[in-house]
Design an enzyme around this catalytic site. Structure first.
Site, mmCIF file in Angstrom:
data_model
loop_
_atom_site.group_PDB
_atom_site.id
_atom_site.type_symbol
_atom_site.label_atom_id
_atom_site.label_comp_id
_atom_site.label_asym_id
_atom_site.label_seq_id
_atom_site.Cartn_x
_atom_site.Cartn_y
_atom_site.Cartn_z
ATOM 1 N N ASP A 1 35.440 -37.385 7.271
ATOM 2 C CA ASP A 1 33.981 -37.531 7.165
ATOM 3 C C ASP A 1 33.618 -38.694 6.239
ATOM 4 O OD1 ASP A 1 31.558 -37.058 5.363
ATOM 5 O OD2 ASP A 1 31.105 -35.820 7.110
ATOM 6 N N PHE A 34 30.188 -32.929 7.012
ATOM 7 C CA PHE A 34 28.843 -32.621 6.527
ATOM 8 C C PHE A 34 27.823 -33.104 7.557
ATOM 9 C CE2 PHE A 34 31.584 -31.919 3.222
ATOM 10 C CZ PHE A 34 32.268 -33.080 2.914
ATOM 11 N N ASP A 65 25.108 -34.530 8.781
ATOM 12 C CA ASP A 65 24.021 -35.394 8.300
ATOM 13 C C ASP A 65 23.456 -36.181 9.474
ATOM 14 O OD1 ASP A 65 25.374 -38.585 7.519
ATOM 15 O OD2 ASP A 65 26.173 -37.075 8.868
ATOM 16 N N HIS A 115 34.225 -46.205 -5.659
ATOM 17 C CA HIS A 115 32.880 -46.731 -5.377
ATOM 18 C C HIS A 115 32.212 -47.058 -6.707
ATOM 19 C CE1 HIS A 115 32.731 -46.019 -1.069
ATOM 20 N NE2 HIS A 115 33.188 -44.811 -1.235
ATOM 21 N N ASP A 134 31.460 -44.185 5.512
ATOM 22 C CA ASP A 134 31.621 -45.552 4.986
ATOM 23 C C ASP A 134 31.744 -46.550 6.140
ATOM 24 O OD1 ASP A 134 33.565 -44.516 2.094
ATOM 25 O OD2 ASP A 134 31.412 -44.675 2.391
HETATM 26 N N1 LIG Z 1 28.526 -36.700 6.365
HETATM 27 C C1 LIG Z 1 28.274 -37.449 5.292
HETATM 28 N N2 LIG Z 1 27.002 -37.693 4.960
HETATM 29 C C2 LIG Z 1 26.796 -38.469 3.877
HETATM 30 C C3 LIG Z 1 27.813 -39.012 3.094
HETATM 31 C C4 LIG Z 1 27.185 -39.741 2.061
HETATM 32 C C5 LIG Z 1 27.840 -40.557 0.997
HETATM 33 N N3 LIG Z 1 29.083 -39.997 0.562
HETATM 34 C C6 LIG Z 1 29.887 -40.885 -0.241
HETATM 35 C C7 LIG Z 1 30.969 -40.130 -0.872
HETATM 36 C C8 LIG Z 1 32.121 -40.375 -0.286
HETATM 37 C C9 LIG Z 1 31.970 -41.323 0.800
HETATM 38 O O1 LIG Z 1 32.969 -42.303 0.688
HETATM 39 C C10 LIG Z 1 30.590 -41.913 0.628
HETATM 40 O O2 LIG Z 1 30.708 -43.120 -0.066
HETATM 41 C C11 LIG Z 1 25.817 -39.608 2.249
HETATM 42 N N4 LIG Z 1 25.629 -38.837 3.332
HETATM 43 C C12 LIG Z 1 24.400 -38.472 4.012
HETATM 44 O O3 LIG Z 1 24.054 -39.572 4.836
HETATM 45 C C13 LIG Z 1 22.631 -39.738 4.824
HETATM 46 C C14 LIG Z 1 22.339 -40.994 4.052
HETATM 47 O O4 LIG Z 1 22.638 -42.091 4.908
HETATM 48 P P1 LIG Z 1 22.071 -43.529 4.446
HETATM 49 O O5 LIG Z 1 20.535 -43.352 4.370
HETATM 50 O O6 LIG Z 1 22.512 -44.477 5.506
HETATM 51 O O7 LIG Z 1 22.684 -43.790 3.090
HETATM 52 C C15 LIG Z 1 22.076 -38.524 4.102
HETATM 53 O O8 LIG Z 1 21.945 -37.459 5.015
HETATM 54 C C16 LIG Z 1 23.207 -38.240 3.129
HETATM 55 O O9 LIG Z 1 23.188 -36.887 2.694
HETATM 56 C C17 LIG Z 1 29.153 -38.736 3.457
HETATM 57 O O10 LIG Z 1 30.137 -39.168 2.836
HETATM 58 N N5 LIG Z 1 29.322 -37.946 4.572
#
Ligand SMILES: Nc1nc2c(c(CN[C@H]3C=C[C@H](O)[C@@H]3O)cn2[C@@H]2O[C@H](COP(=O)(O)O)[C@@H](O)[C@H]2O)c(=O)[nH]1
Length: 365
Positions: A337, A266, A268, A78, A342
């Site tokens: 996850d 996670f 979220d 990324h 993504d």
């Molecule tokens: N479960 C989970 N939640 C994740 C991510 C990520 C980013 N991870 C990066 C690392 C590796 C991956 O390839 C991603 O590129 C952010 N979040 C959560 O989402 C919300 C933000 O959403 P939006 O406002 O639309 O960007 C916020 O609660 C944030 O904490 C994830 O991976 N998994």
């Protein structure tokens, strides 16, 4: 007497009656997140999982992950994620996952908080990563806890400069973000000599141990609450910190953990959205109406906890389905996850988000 005391009390009596000694202090650490997610799932009435949908999604996810060669290296690919395999990336990820929460805006599209960096406007999670990279480019050592600890140097004006928006809207929960960083700086200084690396070495390459340390020493990582009379832990930012380290360092060096598969997905607000879109998760009519109307659901409300707990359990079912059908698959809850997050962002960008994400404003996710 709290619920936990009763648990310990009962456990001690049970062990005694079975002729067992006290629990083994050297037993490997466990986070209990998956057990608690199962408990929430078993006691949910407004959220359910569709087994056929989950099996179908597992096959789809596995095929897509293979097709896109989605693996641990994808994280560093990324463009905004740090590439250096050194302490600076540990500090970057710690700062990032302290603040990795609640980016959603209720403004009209294009008017929400956004960060201008490298000739692009970044929103959501990427706005945070861009803000940190921009601060470093501007000579602000914003990923160093000793900088935040010095409140003469790291003033509110500095925070406002780091998180300055390309729109009229400021970053959500700015005051809470400042408080979280000041709390973390104080804890690091008091217990870890101001150095995140000391936190890592205390965990001794245990992912669950590091998650538990974060929850024990940092109130801002202690993502736990009560559901139907029982304490439940989701520990979303503690777990994603460990997962981001593992991915950034490709399981080596500061990212080397001997029990990384104990980390769950996670909890979220994006993964529930994609699981609903894939037909894995179903909401009761009144909950679905609330989500579709983008009405706020209070942090700690039963609906929110059911969404979070069932999401964790659903990804576990997906993981089990994949590894059962494809024993050669090198996947864990983390990679599934990351892939789902993504994918949700791609669906959203293409206008295919068939249901909004739920709206709960908190520092937990
Ligand atoms: N479960 C989970 N939640 C994740 C991510 C990520 C980013 N991870 C990066 C690392 C590796 C991956 O390839 C991603 O590129 C952010 N979040 C959560 O989402 C919300 C933000 O959403 P939006 O406002 O639309 O960007 C916020 O609660 C944030 O904490 C994830 O991976 N998994």
């Amino acid at each position: 007497m709290s619920d936990d005391d009763v648990d310990h009390e009962l456990l001690a009596l049970l062990r005694q009656s079975l002729g067992l000694g006290p629990p083994d202090a050297n037993a490997p650490p466990e986070t209990k997140v998956l057990d608690h997610a199962r408990y929430v799932y078993d006691n949910s009435i407004d959220v359910a999982l569709d087994m056929r949908g989950t099996k179908g999604a597992a096959e789809l996810i596995w095929n897509q992950m293979q097709k896109k060669e989605y693996n641990i290296k994808t994280w560093s690919e990324h463009e905004l994620h740090p590439k250096a395999k050194d302490e600076s990336t540990v500090n970057f990820i710690f700062t990032m996952d302290l603040l990795n929460f609640s980016f959603f805006s209720e403004s009209a599209p294009g008017e929400g908080f956004a960060v201008e960096y490298k000739d692009k406007r970044w929103t959501g999670y990427w706005s945070l990563v861009a803000a940190l990279q921009r601060a470093l480019d501007e000579g602000i050592p914003f990923t160093s806890s000793s900088f935040w600890h010095d409140e003469e140097e790291c003033t509110e004006e500095v925070y406002r400069k780091v998180f300055r928006s390309a729109t009229e809207e400021e970053i959500p929960l700015l005051k809470q973000r400042i408080a979280v960083m000041q709390e973390a700086a104080e804890v690091l200084c008091r217990y870890f000599d101001g150095d995140v690396l000391n936190l890592l070495s205390k965990a001794n390459h245990s992912a669950a141990g590091l998650v538990n340390l974060l929850a024990e020493y940092f109130p801002c990582f202690r993502d736990e609450t009560r559901f139907e009379g029982k304490k439940v832990r989701f520990l979303k930012r503690a777990q994603i910190f460990v997962a981001d380290l593992w991915a950034a360092f490709e399981g080596e060096g500061y990212g080397q953990f001997n029990d990384i598969d104990k980390i769950t997905m996670f909890a979220d607000y994006r993964i529930p959205q994609v699981l609903h879109t894939l037909g894995c998760m179903i909401y009761s009519p009144i909950l679905e109406r609330t989500v579709r109307r983008k009405e706020l659901i209070a942090s700690g409300h039963s609906w929110e906890l059911q969404i979070r707990g069932c999401t964790i359990w659903c990804v576990e079912l997906i993981r089990c389905e994949i590894v059962t059908k494809h024993p050669e698959a090198k996947v864990n809850a983390i990679l599934i996850d990351f892939f789902l997050y993504d994918t949700m962002k791609e669906l959203e960008a293409a206008g295919h988000d068939s249901i909004p994400h739920h709206r709960t404003r908190s520092i937990w996710y």
